[in-house]
Design an enzyme around this catalytic site. Structure first.
Site, PDB file in Angstrom:
ATOM      1  N   LYS A   1       3.385 -25.809  -7.581  1.00 34.72           N
ATOM      2  CA  LYS A   1       4.149 -26.936  -7.945  1.00 34.72           C
ATOM      3  C   LYS A   1       3.410 -27.887  -8.768  1.00 34.72           C
ATOM      4  CE  LYS A   1       7.376 -28.391  -4.882  1.00 34.72           C
ATOM      5  NZ  LYS A   1       7.035 -27.792  -3.679  1.00 34.72           N
TER       6      LYS A   1
ATOM      7  N   ARG B   1       5.527 -33.984  -1.792  1.00 34.06           N
ATOM      8  CA  ARG B   1       5.904 -32.700  -1.607  1.00 34.06           C
ATOM      9  C   ARG B   1       4.699 -31.691  -1.486  1.00 34.06           C
ATOM     10  NH1 ARG B   1       9.746 -34.195  -5.727  1.00 34.06           N
ATOM     11  NH2 ARG B   1      11.735 -33.445  -5.073  1.00 34.06           N
TER      12      ARG B   1
ATOM     13  N   GLY C   1       7.572 -22.599   5.979  1.00 29.96           N
ATOM     14  CA  GLY C   1       6.981 -23.132   6.944  1.00 29.96           C
ATOM     15  C   GLY C   1       6.079 -24.300   6.588  1.00 29.96           C
TER      16      GLY C   1
ATOM     17  N   MET D   1       5.255 -27.983   4.562  1.00 30.37           N
ATOM     18  CA  MET D   1       6.182 -29.270   4.899  1.00 30.37           C
ATOM     19  C   MET D   1       7.156 -29.447   3.843  1.00 30.37           C
ATOM     20  SD  MET D   1       4.774 -33.071   4.832  1.00 30.37           S
ATOM     21  CE  MET D   1       5.299 -33.318   3.120  1.00 30.37           C
TER      22      MET D   1
ATOM     23  N   ARG E   1       9.346 -23.061 -11.119  1.00 35.23           N
ATOM     24  CA  ARG E   1       8.582 -21.876 -10.670  1.00 35.23           C
ATOM     25  C   ARG E   1       9.177 -20.787 -10.921  1.00 35.23           C
ATOM     26  NH1 ARG E   1       9.563 -23.228  -4.152  1.00 35.23           N
ATOM     27  NH2 ARG E   1      11.812 -23.113  -4.227  1.00 35.23           N
TER      28      ARG E   1
ATOM     29  N   HIS F   1       3.618   7.260  16.619  1.00 32.18           N
ATOM     30  CA  HIS F   1       4.142   8.577  16.304  1.00 32.18           C
ATOM     31  C   HIS F   1       5.607   8.210  15.719  1.00 32.18           C
ATOM     32  CE1 HIS F   1       6.772  12.011  17.429  1.00 32.18           C
ATOM     33  NE2 HIS F   1       5.637  12.759  16.805  1.00 32.18           N
TER      34      HIS F   1
ATOM     35  N   ARG G   1       1.174  19.609   7.073  1.00 33.06           N
ATOM     36  CA  ARG G   1       0.765  19.855   8.484  1.00 33.06           C
ATOM     37  C   ARG G   1       1.709  20.874   9.153  1.00 33.06           C
ATOM     38  NH1 ARG G   1       2.330  13.505   7.943  1.00 33.06           N
ATOM     39  NH2 ARG G   1       4.029  14.525   7.078  1.00 33.06           N
TER      40      ARG G   1
ATOM     41  N   ARG H   1      -3.135  21.641   5.711  1.00 41.24           N
ATOM     42  CA  ARG H   1      -4.182  21.461   6.689  1.00 41.24           C
ATOM     43  C   ARG H   1      -3.889  22.568   7.828  1.00 41.24           C
ATOM     44  NH1 ARG H   1      -3.524  15.708   9.452  1.00 41.24           N
ATOM     45  NH2 ARG H   1      -2.070  16.839  10.797  1.00 41.24           N
TER      46      ARG H   1
ATOM     47  N   SER I   1     -10.031  15.041   0.985  1.00 38.23           N
ATOM     48  CA  SER I   1      -8.962  14.311   1.297  1.00 38.23           C
ATOM     49  C   SER I   1      -9.131  13.473   2.420  1.00 38.23           C
ATOM     50  CB  SER I   1      -7.626  15.135   1.704  1.00 38.23           C
ATOM     51  OG  SER I   1      -6.591  14.417   1.889  1.00 38.23           O
TER      52      SER I   1
ATOM     53  N   THR J   1      -7.273   8.707   6.350  1.00 36.48           N
ATOM     54  CA  THR J   1      -7.535   7.160   6.476  1.00 36.48           C
ATOM     55  C   THR J   1      -6.830   6.722   7.973  1.00 36.48           C
ATOM     56  OG1 THR J   1      -6.026   6.510   5.056  1.00 36.48           O
ATOM     57  CG2 THR J   1      -8.092   6.574   4.375  1.00 36.48           C
TER      58      THR J   1
ATOM     59  N   CYS K   1      -4.672  10.999   2.241  1.00 42.33           N
ATOM     60  CA  CYS K   1      -3.654  11.494   2.724  1.00 42.33           C
ATOM     61  C   CYS K   1      -3.196  10.702   3.914  1.00 42.33           C
ATOM     62  CB  CYS K   1      -3.621  12.907   2.926  1.00 42.33           C
ATOM     63  SG  CYS K   1      -4.769  13.335   4.022  1.00 42.33           S
TER      64      CYS K   1
ATOM     65  N   TYR L   1      -6.012  11.353  -6.659  1.00 45.08           N
ATOM     66  CA  TYR L   1      -4.698  11.128  -6.365  1.00 45.08           C
ATOM     67  C   TYR L   1      -4.486  10.413  -4.928  1.00 45.08           C
ATOM     68  CZ  TYR L   1      -5.518  14.855  -2.850  1.00 45.08           C
ATOM     69  OH  TYR L   1      -5.881  15.684  -1.828  1.00 45.08           O
TER      70      TYR L   1
END
Length: 906
Positions: free
Chosen positions: A26, A96, A105, A107, A363, A481, A587, A646, A793, A796, A860, A880
């Site tokens: 602002k 403000r 949230g 002020m 804005r 799952h 899979r 896999r 691959s 993660t 993957c 990739y």
């Protein structure tokens, strides 16, 4: 000495739009508008740095701040020709909040600061409008008591009736008693009496006097803005959006201009384009004789800004274009100037005081996904922005809204809410609730729309999940799952709806005192995590030609490919439609839970429960044709594209039959007693199966299992090659931690490959051999792993689990506490932890390429569809990312944006 205050106005402006980090959004834009010579009332911004120092000092202002404020006020006074706190010629200001990005949230605005018993007479004399002065005073009392005296002090009324509600009730009672229809109808004498009653109520409820000194009001308001930065709602929003606590908020103090001084005064909010559709039309609302809060409060129906944007609700009301044509033309010209300057749609606030226009805010405006797409494409065609800017204009996460049917927002406004959970699968769906996977399948066969409701799901629920229109669970997190499977299918899903008390035996669920039985209808909004009673109207996600054109342009800038995680030909086709460039994770275990897989699952269970090598070989021989055909079907769909397959990953106990009927069937097939089935099943149980006998370990203990799968892959490829196709298989060994594991399995792969060439009399059958990096040790010895692996691959999901020591299925019991207490700023199963897990990835990339420069590298895990994680993958140099089919467009756009923003990283 640290500078905390930056002034803006026609005579002096410090700062500009580039300083959002210091001045907040602002404040930076007010300075920018002032530099553009727009009619901005003078004021000053207190920096975000001051906010951080305020908290460092345990809620005390820095020593030099008050002097800076007084100096800045003096400059405002000289420009405005009024003096703050002066009885005869009082200056009033607004206060403000303004963080660097818009945050729910924070002020709310406080108007008319400086109005008190000492300054009221002078303002009445100056304006000759006693009604206006007392209307402004009652607004100050209502706003200040609510925001500064109650919310900033985190006072929580026992009955939920905060001071603002109490004061509004008092005013409504007055209007009802006196027959006033609108606030503007209240007489001056009644307003004066109401203000006194307000102050007594504040003293009674909040145990404090309403401040009657202008300086006290101002300093209280400034402190309240800072305190709101650590308010509960603001902190929660920051956790969700991964916004650092250290950003802080700025405070904007600005000369008051009044829209409530009569019929020549007004206030309004406008957008330079339609925020719902993206149409290039000036869109907004305004109210005559009102202050800013009135437009959004809903107490009066706002007027349309112009004739062009009238609708059925406000067509009878005069527009600003009709009522004040000269001022509308001035505002329209400012609209054009601002959009041309910022090169984006702007959200603006304005006030008209006695025939004079003032700009209070601009804005970048919030917009729907459809509007964002249309604006970006329109501005490119208009020549306002270039292609790279257009590609970066859309947040990848909003693409979900364009790809799935959604619940009609208008229907949601009046819907009966049942519960709320985590938004695990996008879009919306409705159906009759059922409590078992079997019932979901049976009901779906009868052409019934069903929602599968479970405490939590497991692999045996797959068929029911596939048959259901949506999935709802009482437990589980965003990587449970249910969440992973539903997201992979693009199926609406809500998990972790803890209010649900499910009784499978009686086929009912309770939410508080309400009871819902099998067959009752629910509607799920999987994008928001909301569960509603009954069938709500849906809006179809229609084919969008502009979306395809947009994505085509984005793809020009990508450096990474985007693949998909898919296990069936149908999923592969869906992913291709969304632009996938191959499969990054097929899979093999999922083929045993898909449609028409009962026989294959039976044979797999027969193999698992076999006692001898001979029994196992017989079962594998029976299973082989099914596995080959499943793999072949998907390879055929993905012709000329890479498919990473896999080998069997989960621990075998996951496939053991649970129902007595299935156990008896296996017992009969193996010619053993059902008690022997129980015994053999118990022998497969492990204390910690996720790091137990699974993945490559199964292939080493039972090499015949790996042999069957690899043989099926090569024979499927050979048959496709003979048919003129070009399969591109990549065989991936999971859960490895030692290069000798890869050497062991490679011998099996080489043997099967050579046999396929001989059997099918073909000269070549190209393939890649690699591994999934999901154990920290594998990442750290990636140079040795790369001696055998032609690709890595990164899995993660498991890599995160093993690095943190968190069970991804159980984090729901503590992850919110970690985030609420700022121990973690985000769930590492949703967005990749770049510090530790990312460190392992970059280490593996560097060491793997040291051994094998041409090694192919990808990801993957579910992180492959998370925009922030995709950006990391680009910077880390991966080839990739792979994600579920419905997240492919998100990953494509995120990868394009990463390439544009971080072109020097590769």
């Amino acid at each position: 000495m640290t500078k905390y205050i930056y002034e803006f106005g026609p005579n002096k402006t410090e700062g500009d739009a580039s300083q959002k980090n210091l001045l907040g959004g602002k404040g930076a834009n007010l300075a920018e508008m002032a530099k553009l010579k727009l009619p901005v009332p003078p004021g000053f911004t207190i920096s975000t740095e001051c906010c951080n120092h305020y908290f460092d000092l345990n809620g005390r202002f820095p020593d030099t701040l008050e002097e800076e404020i007084l100096n800045a006020l003096a400059n405002i006074e000289s420009q405005a020709g009024m003096v703050f706190g002066d009885p005869g010629n009082p200056l009033l200001v607004s206060c403000r909040s303004g963080a660097r990005s818009s945050m729910p949230g924070m002020m709310e605005t406080i108007l008319n600061v400086g109005l008190c018993t000492a300054t009221i007479p002078g303002l009445i004399k100056k304006t000759n409008n006693e009604w206006f002065v007392y209307d402004a005073y009652r607004r100050l009392i209502m706003m200040y008591s609510d925001v500064v005296m109650e919310k900033a002090e985190q006072l929580r009324p026992k009955d939920g009736m905060g001071i603002r509600l109490n004061l509004e009730m008092m005013m409504n009672n007055l209007k009802n008693d006196k027959g006033y229809n609108n606030d503007t109808d209240i007489s001056t004498e009644d307003l004066k009496a109401l203000c006194e009653r307000f102050k007594k109520k504040i003293k009674e409820d909040l145990k404090a006097d309403f401040p009657d000194n202008p300086k006290d009001q101002l300093m209280g308001a400034i402190g309240a803005v800072f305190k709101s930065w650590n308010g509960k709602r603001a902190v929660s929003y920051r956790r969700i959006e991964h916004i650092p606590d250290t950003w802080g908020t700025a405070v904007n103090v600005q000369t008051m201009v009044f829209g409530n001084m009569g019929d020549t005064s007004a206030t309004g909010v406008a957008f330079t384009r339609d925020p719902a559709t993206g149409d290039n039309k000036f869109y907004g609302e305004w109210l005559v004789n009102a202050q800013g809060e009135d437009v959004v409060a809903g107490t009066r129906t706002p007027n349309p800004l112009n004739i062009d944007t009238k609708n059925s609700q406000n067509k009878h009301l005069p527009s600003l274009e009709e009522s004040m044509p000269q001022l509308y033309t001035q505002l329209f010209d400012i609209r054009n100037l601002l959009e041309a300057h910022y090169k984006d749609m702007q959200d603006i606030e304005f006030t008209i005081q006695e025939g004079r226009l003032y700009m209070l805010q601009c804005r970048v405006g919030k917009r729907t996904a459809t509007a964002a797409l249309n604006m970006a494409m329109d501005m490119l065609e208009e020549g306002t922005i270039d292609e790279k800017t257009m590609v970066c204009r859309l947040d990848p996460k909003i693409l979900d809204d364009m790809l799935h049917p959604i619940v009609d927002p208008n229907a949601e406004k009046t819907a009966v809410k049942v519960a709320e959970g985590l938004p695990a699968g996008p879009g919306g769906a409705w159906g009759q609730i059922v409590f078992t996977a079997e019932d979901a399948v049976q009901w779906a066969k009868s052409d019934k729309n069903v929602i599968l409701v479970r405490e939590e799901t497991n692999p045996e629920d797959i068929e029911g999940m596939r048959a259901a229109a949506a999935v709802l669970t009482a437990r589980g997190g965003m990587t449970s799952h249910a969440a992973l499977v539903a997201r992979g299918w693009g199926k609406c899903c809500i998990v972790g709806a803890g209010a649900l008390k499910i009784n499978v035996e009686t086929k009912e669920l309770r939410v508080g005192t309400r009871v819902f039985k099998e067959g009752d209808i629910f509607t799920l909004n999987g994008t928001r995590g909301m569960v509603y009673q009954g069938q709500l109207k849906m809006k179809d996600a229609s084919e969008n030609v502009r979306f395809k054109a947009f994505m085509s342009i984005a793809d020009k800038y990508r450096a990474m490919q985007v693949r998909t995680n898919a296990d069936t030909p149908a999923d592969a086709m869906t992913a291709l439609d969304f632009g996938a460039q191959g499969i990054g994770l097929f899979r093999t275990e999922h083929m045993f839970y898909g449609a028409d897989s009962d026989k294959a699952l039976f044979l797999l269970r027969k193999m698992i429960l076999s006692k001898t090598h001979e029994e196992r070989e017989i079962a594998l021989e029976e299973l082989f044709p099914f596995v080959k055909e499943e793999i072949k079907a998907t390879l055929q769909v993905m012709d000329n594209l890479p498919v990473t397959i896999r080998l069997l990953d989960p621990p075998l106990h996951e496939f053991v039959p649970q129902s007595r009927e299935n156990q008896q069937e296996i017992a009969d097939a193996l010619h053993i007693d059902i008690e022997e089935v129980f015994k053999r099943s118990e022998q497969l149980l492990e204390s910690n199966p996720m790091i137990g006998h699974r993945g490559v370990r199964l292939g080493i203990t039972y090499p015949e299992i790996s042999h069957m799968q690899v043989k099926a892959i090569f024979e499927a490829c050979a048959e496709l090659i003979k048919a003129g196709k070009n399969p591109m298989p990549e065989i991936m060994v999971p859960v490895t931690c030692n290069e000798k594991e890869l050497a062991f399995v490679r011998d099996i792969v080489t043997q099967c490959h050579d046999q396929a060439l001989k059997t099918y009399e073909i000269e070549a059958l190209p393939y890649l051999y690699g591994t999934m990096i999901e154990i920290p040790r594998a990442a750290l010895i990636a140079d040795k792993m790369a001696e055998y692996a032609q690709f890595f691959s990164f899995g993660t999901n498991d890599l995160t689990q093993m690095t943190f020591g968190f069970s991804r299925d159980d984090i729901g019991s503590f992850m919110n506490d970690y985030i609420d207490n700022a121990i973690l700023s985000f769930d590492p199963f949703e967005t990749l932890d770049q510090e530790a897990v990312g460190g392992l990835v970059t280490t593996a990339v560097e060491r793997g390429r040291r051994t094998r420069p041409e090694i192919k590298l990808g990801i993957c895990g579910e992180h492959g569809g998370d925009p922030e994680s995709v950006i990391f993958c680009h910077k880390a140099g991966l080839n990739y990312v792979s994600c579920s089919p419905y997240r492919v467009p998100i990953a494509r756009l995120a990868a394009a944006q990463a390439a544009i923003m971080y072109s020097d990283c590769r």
